[in-house]
Write a protein that holds these residues in place. Structure first.
Motif, PDB file in Angstrom:
ATOM      1  N   ALA A  23       7.917   4.444  15.851  1.00  0.00           N
ATOM      2  CA  ALA A  23       8.157   4.268  14.424  1.00  0.00           C
ATOM      3  C   ALA A  23       9.315   5.143  13.978  1.00  0.00           C
ATOM      4  O   ALA A  23       9.356   6.341  14.284  1.00  0.00           O
ATOM      5  CB  ALA A  23       6.905   4.625  13.632  1.00  0.00           C
ATOM      6  N   GLY A  27       8.771   3.950   9.157  1.00  0.00           N
ATOM      7  CA  GLY A  27       7.600   3.323   9.749  1.00  0.00           C
ATOM      8  C   GLY A  27       7.910   1.997  10.409  1.00  0.00           C
ATOM      9  O   GLY A  27       6.998   1.288  10.828  1.00  0.00           O
ATOM     10  N   ARG A 116       5.603  10.366  14.398  1.00  0.00           N
ATOM     11  CA  ARG A 116       4.404  10.518  15.224  1.00  0.00           C
ATOM     12  C   ARG A 116       4.289  11.943  15.763  1.00  0.00           C
ATOM     13  O   ARG A 116       3.194  12.496  15.856  1.00  0.00           O
ATOM     14  CB  ARG A 116       4.398   9.508  16.375  1.00  0.00           C
ATOM     15  N   ASP A 221      -1.676   5.237  14.741  1.00  0.00           N
ATOM     16  CA  ASP A 221      -1.114   4.243  15.664  1.00  0.00           C
ATOM     17  C   ASP A 221      -1.555   2.839  15.253  1.00  0.00           C
ATOM     18  O   ASP A 221      -0.750   1.910  15.167  1.00  0.00           O
ATOM     19  CB  ASP A 221      -1.588   4.506  17.096  1.00  0.00           C
ATOM     20  N   THR A 224       0.028   1.625  11.978  1.00  0.00           N
ATOM     21  CA  THR A 224       1.441   1.267  12.155  1.00  0.00           C
ATOM     22  C   THR A 224       1.581  -0.054  12.889  1.00  0.00           C
ATOM     23  O   THR A 224       2.374  -0.929  12.492  1.00  0.00           O
ATOM     24  CB  THR A 224       2.165   2.386  12.922  1.00  0.00           C
ATOM     25  N   ASN A 356       4.935   4.623   5.602  1.00  0.00           N
ATOM     26  CA  ASN A 356       4.935   4.899   7.034  1.00  0.00           C
ATOM     27  C   ASN A 356       3.588   5.569   7.316  1.00  0.00           C
ATOM     28  O   ASN A 356       3.357   6.698   6.873  1.00  0.00           O
ATOM     29  CB  ASN A 356       6.083   5.837   7.385  1.00  0.00           C
ATOM     30  N   TYR A 358       2.228   7.149   9.744  1.00  0.00           N
ATOM     31  CA  TYR A 358       2.262   8.481  10.344  1.00  0.00           C
ATOM     32  C   TYR A 358       2.539   9.546   9.285  1.00  0.00           C
ATOM     33  O   TYR A 358       1.913  10.615   9.277  1.00  0.00           O
ATOM     34  CB  TYR A 358       3.327   8.551  11.434  1.00  0.00           C
TER      35      TYR A 358
END
Length: 452
Positions: A23, A27, A116, A221, A224, A356, A358
């Motif tokens: 990402a 994202g 991440r 994870d 996303t 996004n 994360y």
């Protein structure tokens, strides 16, 4: 899977290629298909990937002021590493093997822009404090009978919704698109992004899905991958899915609420739940909630990262506008759910579907941990009734520029995420705002063209 298990699987199924992706700051998944030979060769040393992916925006326009990379650096390769634990197969691509990658390194010298990697660092902080963070994100999105080509030809005007009218929680509407509806549920499960629920929301062609909760990094994870997977499954049915926070001023926006709880390391006890305390909220839960309230103004661009995000955050549109919390009240920024230990959690309702995952999850967890570390007291009373009317603790900034200026100068944000990340991320958000400010909108043409 371990390396030897993956090799055995590849041998058994004659696998000669794999797909991997990571990402970027928005994202958006960036990646490629590589040969098995290249995949195995890079398992130890990593794979070179042009770092322009952290030096341009979602439209591939290079940022002008970020320090990480640019024309001044020549856009060199940066090593990216595949996380073998993320192995899954893409069922709508003949079960092509797929992995998630990031820019984390064994020596701790992670790329500061990698979302991440940032979340993994926050997750380690949680573990070091003795907590297992369980997270789930849910998404709303609109579906249209369009293709990328048809929508561009129409200049993004008047897209045709999958179904007409406002019909939330409808059993009837999905029956019009049974194959698509059930492909979403079944193929996402096969892709190891299992859904807890899927239903229509209020609005033409709107669906909402809740993903099963999981350990924090795995949850991010899945969130996303969910967004891209939905778009790819939709393509197969001649449908376009959008996760814009607000695609139409006259329709509700699309949320990306984040559900959070802290458990013992073995997952046996929910540390947010205490039946002996008011509202079944443990002291730890109250500190976590206090941290999110305190940090919210300092981290807002990570929860509302686009210009469009703030079109959703308006009064009476099922999205919060005030720094408030409540017990089971959908008009506040933070909503406590507390009727049983297994389900006691905090729902963060600021983030939209355009986040996004994360970064939104990292911001939520980091701010909660901040409250625990600093032993903050929850001295803001719970909102009862209309959260839009309760402005005693402040309101959410009205646009991306205002929110970014606060974060850029915030010592709290620097403490939570590091100065390097804050500098890079806020530069990208300022760039986003400048691109928007240069445009002339249809509203301006209609309002000023003849009369002024």
């Amino acid at each position: 899977m371990e390396q030897h298990e993956i090799r055995e699987y590849f041998d058994q199924h004659s696998i000669q290629k794999v797909k991997f992706a990571f990402a970027d700051i928005d994202g958006v998944l960036r990646g490629k298909v590589i040969s098995r030979r290249k995949f195995e060769a890079g398992l130890k040393s990593g794979y070179g990937f042009c770092n322009v992916v952290f030096g341009w925006d979602s439209a591939d326009n290079p940022y002008d002021e970020v320090k990480l990379t640019g024309w001044h650096s020549g856009y060199p390769d940066t090593p990216t590493r595949i996380d073998l634990s993320t192995f899954r197969r893409i069922p709508w691509e003949d079960n092509l093997p797929f992995f998630i990658a990031d820019f984390s390194h064994e020596d701790g010298n992670d790329l500061v822009a990698c979302p991440r990697s940032l979340l993994k660092r926050i997750a380690r902080q949680s573990e070091e404090m003795g907590f297992r963070a369980e997270i789930a994100q849910e998404f709303e999105w609109f579906n249209f009978r369009e293709t990328p080509q048809s929508l561009h030809e129409k200049d993004f005007r008047n897209p045709e919704p999958l179904t007409p009218g406002m019909f939330g929680y409808s059993i009837l509407r999905p029956s019009l698109e049974t194959a698509f509806y059930h492909d979403l549920f079944d193929l996402l499960t096969e892709f190891d992004v299992p859904l807890e629920g899927l239903h229509t929301e209020t609005g033409p062609g709107v669906y909402e899905a809740a993903i099963h909760h999981d350990e924090v990094v795995r949850a991010a994870d899945k969130a996303t991958l969910f967004k891209t997977a939905v778009k790819e499954i939709a393509y197969k049915h001649g449908i376009m899915a959008t996760f814009m926070a607000k695609w139409n001023a006259d329709l509700p926006g699309c949320s990306g609420h984040i559900h959070q709880s802290l458990w013992t390391p073995d997952g046996s006890k929910n540390l947010f739940y205490d039946p002996g305390q008011p509202d079944n909220m443990s002291e730890l839960f109250r500190q976590y909630l206090a941290g999110q309230l305190y940090c919210l103004p300092h981290i807002l661009p990570m929860l509302a990262p686009t210009v469009n995000s703030y079109k959703r955050l308006v009064e009476g549109a099922w999205a919060p506008t005030t720094v408030t919390w409540s017990v089971d009240n959908r008009t506040t920024a933070l909503r406590v759910l507390n009727h049983a230990e297994a389900y006691t959690r905090l729902e963060q309702r600021v983030s939209g579907s355009d986040t996004n995952p994360y970064l939104a999850i990292a911001a939520s967890l980091a701010s909660g941990l901040y409250g625990i570390r600093h032993r903050l007291t929850l001295d803001i009373p719970a909102t009862v009734g209309n959260g839009y009317a309760n402005k005693t603790n402040g309101v959410i900034p009205a646009n991306l520029w205002e929110a970014t200026r606060v974060m850029k100068q915030s010592p709290v944000a620097a403490e939570l995420f590091g100065e390097g990340f804050v500098d890079h991320f806020t530069q990208t958000r300022e760039w986003e705002w400048r691109q928007y400010a240069r445009q002339v909108s249809d509203w301006e043409l209609r309002r000023y063209f003849e009369i002024i």
